[in-house]
Design a protein around this motif. Structure first.
Motif, mmCIF file in Angstrom:
data_model
loop_
_atom_site.group_PDB
_atom_site.id
_atom_site.type_symbol
_atom_site.label_atom_id
_atom_site.label_comp_id
_atom_site.label_asym_id
_atom_site.label_seq_id
_atom_site.Cartn_x
_atom_site.Cartn_y
_atom_site.Cartn_z
ATOM 1 N N GLU A 155 -3.177 2.207 -37.546
ATOM 2 C CA GLU A 155 -2.325 1.634 -36.522
ATOM 3 C C GLU A 155 -3.191 1.213 -35.336
ATOM 4 O OE1 GLU A 155 1.868 3.526 -36.352
ATOM 5 O OE2 GLU A 155 0.446 5.176 -36.708
ATOM 6 N N VAL A 156 -3.062 -0.049 -34.957
ATOM 7 C CA VAL A 156 -3.783 -0.592 -33.817
ATOM 8 C C VAL A 156 -2.730 -1.026 -32.811
ATOM 9 C CG1 VAL A 156 -5.362 -2.395 -33.045
ATOM 10 C CG2 VAL A 156 -5.642 -1.397 -35.316
ATOM 11 N N LYS A 157 -2.786 -0.433 -31.617
ATOM 12 C CA LYS A 157 -1.787 -0.752 -30.586
ATOM 13 C C LYS A 157 -2.473 -1.380 -29.380
ATOM 14 C CE LYS A 157 1.340 2.859 -32.012
ATOM 15 N NZ LYS A 157 2.035 4.087 -31.683
ATOM 16 N N LYS A 158 -1.974 -2.536 -29.004
ATOM 17 C CA LYS A 158 -2.491 -3.219 -27.811
ATOM 18 C C LYS A 158 -1.864 -2.543 -26.596
ATOM 19 C CE LYS A 158 -3.421 -7.829 -26.081
ATOM 20 N NZ LYS A 158 -4.858 -7.818 -26.105
ATOM 21 N N LYS A 159 -2.706 -1.995 -25.721
ATOM 22 C CA LYS A 159 -2.239 -1.263 -24.546
ATOM 23 C C LYS A 159 -2.349 -2.082 -23.263
ATOM 24 C CE LYS A 159 -1.207 2.824 -25.776
ATOM 25 N NZ LYS A 159 0.187 3.181 -25.887
ATOM 26 N N GLY A 160 -3.143 -3.116 -23.283
ATOM 27 C CA GLY A 160 -3.351 -3.958 -22.105
ATOM 28 C C GLY A 160 -4.188 -5.154 -22.493
ATOM 29 N N ALA A 161 -4.586 -5.942 -21.525
ATOM 30 C CA ALA A 161 -5.358 -7.161 -21.793
ATOM 31 C C ALA A 161 -6.623 -6.877 -22.588
ATOM 32 C CB ALA A 161 -5.703 -7.855 -20.487
ATOM 33 N N ASP A 162 -7.294 -5.776 -22.274
ATOM 34 C CA ASP A 162 -8.525 -5.445 -22.986
ATOM 35 C C ASP A 162 -8.574 -3.979 -23.406
ATOM 36 O OD1 ASP A 162 -8.811 -4.387 -20.473
ATOM 37 O OD2 ASP A 162 -10.841 -5.132 -20.141
ATOM 38 N N GLU A 163 -7.404 -3.398 -23.648
ATOM 39 C CA GLU A 163 -7.332 -1.997 -24.069
ATOM 40 C C GLU A 163 -6.527 -1.868 -25.358
ATOM 41 O OE1 GLU A 163 -6.305 0.930 -21.105
ATOM 42 O OE2 GLU A 163 -6.892 -0.473 -19.520
#
Length: 194
Positions: A59-67
């Motif tokens: 699972e890959v979760k985008k947390k912010g613009a570069d996180e």
């Protein structure tokens, strides 16, 4: 082993060429996630019977613009007598991450260069060749079947087979071969993008 050193040198050369600057048909960009994504795979090692496969979830979760946040789960059903270090450290795939069986990062630099269309070939400067075959469906996704042949005793030997949906960051199927026989097999069971 001598071919591994040659492939590594070629990978370093290929990495220096920006993928965005290349021309041609659709190309695959491994590890380029497009948002929060969940991959679920069934993994089988040739030593095990097919029904004893391991389930690998990434699972890959985008947390912010570069996180990003990355999580993995390995599920492996075992009998009481089988509980031990082998299964705690990754089941039939040993202590190595299941992701390494899915795709060897060394090959990524070559794969990015290949146009995803049936019949396409890419020579690895005498060390081998990548061939793109017909489309197939795995886990509800459609992609091109690709095969890596490496030179062994002056013969082309199938080393790795994978299927690529160019919209995804990871293969939908991956099979490694040893001495012409299937060693590991990983098939996508499901994919979800938020």
């Amino acid at each position: 082993m001598k071919h591994a050193a040659g492939l590594l040198a070629l990978a370093l050369l290929a990495v220096s060429r920006p993928a965005a600057a290349q021309e041609g048909a659709a190309k695959w960009r491994p590890y380029q996630f497009k948002g929060s994504e969940r991959y679920e795979y069934k993994m089988v090692h040739a030593r095990r019977r097919r029904e004893e496969g391991v389930v690998y979830i990434l699972e890959v979760k985008k947390k912010g613009a570069d996180e990003w946040e990355i999580g993995t789960t390995v599920r492996n059903g075992v009998k009481t007598a089988q509980v031990g270090a082998e299964h705690i450290l990754g089941g039939s795939f040993g202590a190595m991450s299941p992701a390494l069986y899915l795709m060897n990062p060394l090959y990524g630099a070559f794969i990015e260069q290949v146009e995803m269309k049936e019949g396409e070939k890419m020579s690895l400067f005498g060390a081998g060749v990548i061939k793109v075959g017909a489309k197939e469906t795995v886990g509800g996704r459609s992609g091109f079947n690709c095969k890596l042949f490496t030179k062994q005793d002056d013969k082309d030997q199938l080393t790795w087979e994978w299927t690529v949906d160019t919209d995804l960051a990871l293969p939908i199927k991956s099979i490694t071969y040893e001495a012409g026989k299937e060693k590991t097999r990983i098939d996508l069971l499901s994919f979800k993008r938020d």
